[in-house]
Structure formats: structure tokens, C-alpha cells
Design an enzyme around this catalytic site. Sequence first.
Site, PDB file in Angstrom:
ATOM      1  N   ASP A  70      10.236  12.052  14.451  1.00 40.65           N
ATOM      2  CA  ASP A  70      10.078  12.143  12.992  1.00 40.65           C
ATOM      3  C   ASP A  70       8.603  12.064  12.610  1.00 40.65           C
ATOM      4  O   ASP A  70       8.231  11.357  11.690  1.00 40.65           O
ATOM      5  CB  ASP A  70      10.885  11.036  12.308  1.00 40.65           C
ATOM      6  CG  ASP A  70      11.070  11.290  10.809  1.00 40.65           C
ATOM      7  OD1 ASP A  70      11.008  12.465  10.394  1.00 40.65           O
ATOM      8  OD2 ASP A  70      11.258  10.319  10.056  1.00 40.65           O
ATOM      9  N   VAL A 106       0.808  -1.222   0.000  1.00 43.96           N
ATOM     10  CA  VAL A 106       0.000   0.000   0.000  1.00 43.96           C
ATOM     11  C   VAL A 106       0.840   1.271   0.000  1.00 43.96           C
ATOM     12  O   VAL A 106       0.326   2.362  -0.198  1.00 43.96           O
ATOM     13  CB  VAL A 106      -0.984   0.043   1.208  1.00 43.96           C
ATOM     14  CG1 VAL A 106      -2.046  -1.019   1.053  1.00 43.96           C
ATOM     15  CG2 VAL A 106      -0.247  -0.111   2.530  1.00 43.96           C
TER      16      VAL A 106
END
Length: 252
Positions: A85, A10
Amino acid sequence: MEKYEKLEKVGEGTYGKVYKAKDKVTGQVVALKKTRLEMDEEGFIDSHRKGQNPRPLPPSQIQSFLFQLCMGVAHCHSHGVLHRDLKPQNLLLDQKNGILKIADLGLGRAFTVPLKSYTHEIVTLWYRAPEVLLGSTHYSTGVDMWSVGCIFAEMVRRQALFAGDSEFQQLLHIFKVLGTPTEEQWPGVTSLRDWHVYPRWEPQNLAGTVPTLGPEGVDLLSKMLKYNPADRISAKAALDHPYFDGLDKCQF
């Protein structure tokens, strides 16, 4: 891996591939991220699709996703874990059920994030806090809250709030909107390793960058984007902000 049946790929991100997979025992559909610990010959792939401006998210969905993001970040921080992050590519959305999950947790701790890849793609700096951009090594939970603020604004605008292509440019983008930081508002900023003398920009009205966001939302965003990390709202405090008053918090 034996527990899962891979259904389809995906997505592909900086650190590896994401697969849709099924738990063979329970039948639960999950996202599996296969992490690349070393760069291969092709180098990293920049997973941020630039130039897209899809239709706006409904305000109730922005509110719900942001609340879940703050819940997840508060959970991490309460256990002494920084993500370091946070960015849209690291958020997994189950749109059918309206669920948001944080992925790539702790990669910032495990690896040094490269500034550039072998393919000369820039690893995105758009969500990076100014103290990190200015070379501070003593940073804390505020780095994640800055990223949450950038993600919040992007959900509203459907485009990045600060889209720089180098550390220097990234700082200029931030300064042009929020004003060039001063010692008065952020004690110690001029002593940070990468501080230079920058042009003096005055702060813009933040509401102008997110015109469809109401006053409560703008207030919360401004608290996430404070220059002094010590002044930034915590994830736990954000959950109690009036912006979320209309949300049914029991569902989470």
C-alpha cells in the site's frame, strides 16, 4: 507510549492519526502513528488532498527521495516483506534533513483494504498495480515497484499520474497512457479474474507525462511501469540505475 511525549497532531490518514512526539529519554523527535483497527462511526477519512498543485520539487530532491524510497523497499523485499500500500500518504518526510521514511508497513498484510469507507470516500487506487486491479491473487514485489513508479511520476508532475475513482476507471487511465496490454507483452493477462475486453489504446510517449524529467529518469520510470510484473525493475536494481549517478549515495 510512556516513553514519548505527544507534541501535536500532524496528520490523519486512512488507518489513524499521526502525532509529532518526543522521546522523553533521548529528546529525539519522532512520528507516532496511532492505528485504528476497526472503523468507527465516522468511517475512514480520505487523507489525499485532491486538487492541490504545489510548487515543483527540485530535481535533486526528487532524486534523493526516490533513492531513499527504493532503498527502503529493497530492504523490505530482501526480508520477504511486501508493503502492498505504498502511496505518498504513507511516506514520512524530514524536510530539514532531507530524510524519507516508509510508514504503515505491513498494513496490507494485516487488513483487507476496504474499497469504500462508510463515508463513501474511495480508498485510493491511484498507486495500485494493474495485476491487483485485474484480480490477481498471486502477486509479488512488482506491486510495490509499480507504486514507486507512480510516486516518482507524481513527485515530478506534482499531480497523480493515474487518478481513477474505481478499479475499472483506474485501469482505463493506465491503459490510455501505457496502451492496452496484450498477451505478447504480458503473458496471462487476459486470463486474470477481472479481465474484460477493453478498447485498444496505443501507448503514449511516457516522456510527455513527465516533461521536466530527463531521459535517464524517463527510462527508470518506464522500467517501473512495465505491465508484466516479471519485467518490472527490482528496487535493488533501481539503486544502480544511471538516473542516480549524480547522487552522493554515501550520505544514506
